[in-house]
Write a protein that holds these residues in place. Sequence first.
Motif, PDB file in Angstrom:
ATOM      1  N   THR A  17       0.847  -1.199   0.000  1.00  0.00           N
ATOM      2  CA  THR A  17       0.000   0.000   0.000  1.00  0.00           C
ATOM      3  C   THR A  17       0.885   1.252   0.000  1.00  0.00           C
ATOM      4  O   THR A  17       2.048   1.196   0.385  1.00  0.00           O
ATOM      5  N   LEU A  67      -7.853   3.725   1.681  1.00  0.00           N
ATOM      6  CA  LEU A  67      -7.803   2.768   2.800  1.00  0.00           C
ATOM      7  C   LEU A  67      -8.544   3.250   4.038  1.00  0.00           C
ATOM      8  O   LEU A  67      -8.735   2.480   4.981  1.00  0.00           O
ATOM      9  N   HIS A  73     -11.387  -3.255   2.758  1.00  0.00           N
ATOM     10  CA  HIS A  73     -10.178  -4.034   3.029  1.00  0.00           C
ATOM     11  C   HIS A  73     -10.314  -5.514   2.673  1.00  0.00           C
ATOM     12  O   HIS A  73      -9.402  -6.108   2.088  1.00  0.00           O
ATOM     13  N   LEU A  90       2.164  -8.466   3.380  1.00  0.00           N
ATOM     14  CA  LEU A  90       1.586  -7.118   3.281  1.00  0.00           C
ATOM     15  C   LEU A  90       2.665  -6.133   3.710  1.00  0.00           C
ATOM     16  O   LEU A  90       3.210  -6.260   4.807  1.00  0.00           O
ATOM     17  N   ASN A  92       2.654  -2.308   4.392  1.00  0.00           N
ATOM     18  CA  ASN A  92       1.702  -1.193   4.501  1.00  0.00           C
ATOM     19  C   ASN A  92       2.454   0.132   4.663  1.00  0.00           C
ATOM     20  O   ASN A  92       2.922   0.448   5.753  1.00  0.00           O
ATOM     21  N   ALA A 122      -4.187   0.861   9.019  1.00  0.00           N
ATOM     22  CA  ALA A 122      -3.097  -0.124   9.131  1.00  0.00           C
ATOM     23  C   ALA A 122      -3.552  -1.321   9.966  1.00  0.00           C
ATOM     24  O   ALA A 122      -3.270  -2.477   9.630  1.00  0.00           O
ATOM     25  N   LEU A 125      -6.361  -3.373   7.928  1.00  0.00           N
ATOM     26  CA  LEU A 125      -5.830  -4.076   6.755  1.00  0.00           C
ATOM     27  C   LEU A 125      -4.896  -5.206   7.192  1.00  0.00           C
ATOM     28  O   LEU A 125      -4.928  -6.299   6.616  1.00  0.00           O
ATOM     29  N   LEU A 144       5.007  -3.108   8.610  1.00  0.00           N
ATOM     30  CA  LEU A 144       4.356  -1.819   8.820  1.00  0.00           C
ATOM     31  C   LEU A 144       5.398  -0.718   8.723  1.00  0.00           C
ATOM     32  O   LEU A 144       6.595  -0.970   8.899  1.00  0.00           O
TER      33      LEU A 144
END
Length: 255
Positions: A17, A67, A73, A90, A92, A122, A125, A144
């Motif tokens: 993302t 988002l 999501h 993922l 993010n 965050a 998702l 993250l």
Amino acid sequence: MAWSVGAGLEGKGVIVTGAAGGIGRAVTKAFATTGANVMAVDVDQANVDAVVGELDGSGHVGAAADLRDLGAHDGIVERARAELGNVYALANLAAVLRRRGSLDEVTEDDWDLQHDVNLKAAFFLARAAGRAMIEGGQGGRIILFSSQGWWTGGFGGSVAYAATKGGVTTMCRGLARTFGPHQITVNCVSPGQVHTPMLMTGLAPEVYENMKKQTPLGYVAEPEEMAGPVVFLASDHAKYITGATINASGGFLMY
Ligand SMILES: NC(=O)c1ccc[n+]([C@@H]2O[C@H](COP(=O)([O-])OP(=O)(O)OC[C@H]3O[C@@H](n4cnc5c(N)ncnc54)[C@H](O)[C@@H]3O)[C@@H](O)[C@H]2O)c1
């Protein structure tokens, strides 16, 4: 197994993302070079299509989404599972920084926007992706994005942003404990200063020069320099690392 930088990522589905942003674009490109199938997510379809058009290999997807819409999501994760074949990682990166001149200039809308994108989205998702990883049964990787602000607390008008990143760092640890038994690792990358629109927008030249002086390596990073830590955390090389915050700040902070 042959040793490679992106060990374990070949044929894996990866969602990135903030993929049309400075660092997101570099991260998306780096994942594509590992043989992963990447879904690039950002607000604007034309921008994600442009990113996907630059990627090595085929099987990549560009998905436009705001988002902040938490109801979207599950659809993003489902689409990734269907079109990439699986959801293994993922990354993010989507976030907003509203830099204000002082605390007094920070509005409630500034607070809400930054918390909605940087922290709330965050969480939801990561939860949706984690569920798909559990169902996939291959373990997984959640990466993250924090910021030096999680540690410094930010400066004046970036205190609200820094608070979101403190939240992300703490949340990373809690998610790591929760998902660990499923062999899903959860880690943060915490940049110092990186040469992207987020850093440069509204930044006074003298502040930029000062950032360089305060960084032992003496320069502001290019976005590509953040891609290595992300791919590392997603690879098999990092399979025993979870709940960590990787300080990628050129020595601006040392921990
Ligand atoms: N640039 C830096 O100096 C720096 C420093 C510390 C941390 N970071 C972090 O690195 C990450 C990437 O930042 P960047 O510098 O590449 O910023 P950027 O502004 O270039 O990219 C952020 C991207 O997130 C997207 N985004 C914003 N809101 C969204 C939403 N609601 N839905 C979907 N996408 C949305 C934007 O469209 C943009 O493409 C962020 O998490 C940021 O907080 C950056």
